[in-house]
Design a protein around this motif. Structure first.
Motif, PDB file in Angstrom:
ATOM      1  N   HIS A 283       1.348  -0.594  -0.166  1.00  0.00           N
ATOM      2  CA  HIS A 283      -0.258  -0.146   0.248  1.00  0.00           C
ATOM      3  C   HIS A 283       0.798   0.778  -0.483  1.00  0.00           C
TER       4      HIS A 283
ATOM      5  N   SER B 232     -12.649   3.824  -1.619  1.00  0.00           N
ATOM      6  CA  SER B 232     -12.170   5.270  -1.416  1.00  0.00           C
ATOM      7  C   SER B 232     -12.306   5.959  -2.702  1.00  0.00           C
TER       8      SER B 232
ATOM      9  N   TYR C  68       1.370   3.995   1.658  1.00  0.00           N
ATOM     10  CA  TYR C  68       1.518   4.083   3.131  1.00  0.00           C
ATOM     11  C   TYR C  68       2.549   3.623   3.583  1.00  0.00           C
TER      12      TYR C  68
HETATM   13  P1  13P Z   1      -7.051   4.005  -0.328  1.00  0.00           P
HETATM   14  O1  13P Z   1      -8.160   3.278  -0.999  1.00  0.00           O
HETATM   15  O2  13P Z   1      -6.875   5.856  -0.101  1.00  0.00           O
HETATM   16  O3  13P Z   1      -5.662   3.254  -0.474  1.00  0.00           O
HETATM   17  O4  13P Z   1      -7.491   3.699   1.581  1.00  0.00           O
HETATM   18  C1  13P Z   1      -7.252   3.296   1.960  1.00  0.00           C
HETATM   19  C2  13P Z   1      -7.264   3.916   3.506  1.00  0.00           C
HETATM   20  O5  13P Z   1      -6.630   2.915   4.613  1.00  0.00           O
HETATM   21  C3  13P Z   1      -7.190   4.959   4.212  1.00  0.00           C
HETATM   22  O6  13P Z   1      -6.695   5.608   5.994  1.00  0.00           O
END
Ligand code: 13P
Ligand code: SF4
Length: 304
Positions: free
Chosen positions: A24, A129, A26
């Protein structure tokens, strides 16, 4: 071993095992560098459905590895850090949804992908999202329960006014921590910067944004924009990655406490142990629940 040597060893092992590493956005830069696919939750779930590899290593949180397993049940899927979870994913249980369904037989239940497989098993479709607004627009039902994130749900409701969207009191404790006062402070310090915000933030924050989107949408917008300064309203790793990638632009975190401890758990040694088979969490689920939860994810892929 240096970081570089460990990365080389991971790349060697990855080739030997024919593994695919999903990370991911992050995750830390060192982890993104050894990943085959990096992206937002939607990109990772799409990749899981498309990539043919016998072993997936997921660098992210539990629900992401669960989603990969649901889409590739015959593959071995390992969550690199066994304790990495998303607190939002556990906020509601299947019983509450089943009770709602009983009282509202004509309503649909839409869940964010940040949920457990047990909860997905009793919902109609899940969304990420980046796909939430489009998917909800395509639903035939007029009344929709959107769980667990009431902030993402409110954002969706503002784009789909013809539906009755029911929200419960859940959300991401990290994104929901930033307030309009935090935004006012950072905007006053950087008046020319564009504000890019994740829809998990409070509506009072989202309202002020120049752009609202998933982590992938934020990255894309910042890369392509001709603007030179940006305030990044999501996990601060995104501001760090963008600073690295676009040195001619400046990125300010919207709020310095916007840090997800769970997303930060995974390290290169975790990935190494997962590849060796001596660490991580091997994803296993009960067959009946898997089939039910898979239906919900398939509906997302079909409608998204
Ligand atoms: P995304 O859908 O942007 O990957 O978001 C996942 C998430 O955990 C955001 O905090
Ligand atoms: Fe969950 Fe929030 Fe962390 Fe994303 S940032 S994984 S929604 S706790």
């Amino acid at each position: 071993m240096t970081t570089y040597e460990l990365q080389q060893e991971i790349l060697r092992l990855k080739k030997e095992k024919n593994a695919c590493i999903l990370a991911h956005s992050y995750q830390g830069h060192d982890v993104l560098e050894i990943a085959d696919i990096c992206g937002d939750s939607f990109r990772l779930s799409q990749a899981a459905a498309q990539v043919d590899a016998p072993l997936f290593i997921v660098c992210g949180v539990h629900f992401m590895a669960e989603t990969v397993k649901l889409l590739s049940p015959e593959k071995k899927v390992i969550l690199a850090h066994p304790q990495a979870g998303c607190p939002m994913a556990e906020q509601f249980g299947p019983e509450e949804v089943l009770a709602f369904r009983k009282e509202n037989p004509d309503a649909a239940v839409v869940c964010y992908v940040n949920t457990t497989a047990a909860l997905k098993a009793v919902c109609d479709v899940c969304v990420t999202s980046s796909s939430a607004v489009n998917i909800v627009k395509k639903m035939t039902q007029k009344k929709i329960l959107f769980i667990p994130d009431c902030h993402l749900g409110a954002y969706v409701a503002s784009h789909v006014p013809d539906k009755e969207i029911v929200l419960w009191n859940g959300g991401c404790p990290i994104h929901a921590g930033a307030t309009k006062e935090d935004v006012a402070r950072v905007k006053a310090a950087h008046p020319n910067a564009k504000l890019l915000v994740h829809p998990e933030c409070l509506p009072e924050v989202v309202e002020q944004a120049d752009m609202v989107g998933s982590t992938a949408d934020i990255l894309k917008y910042a890369r392509q924009s001709t603007a030179k300064e940006f305030i990044i309203g999501t996990e601060i790793s995104i501001a760090e990655h963008l600073s690295f990638e676009c040195p001619e632009k400046v990125f300010y975190p919207m709020w310095p406490k916007l840090q997800c401890a769970d997303m930060r758990l995974t390290t290169l040694p975790d990935v190494h142990r997962a590849l060796l088979g001596t660490g991580g969490l091997v994803m296993e689920m009960e067959a009946g629940q898997m089939a039910q939860a898979r239906r919900c994810i398939d509906a997302m892929i079909r409608l998204g």
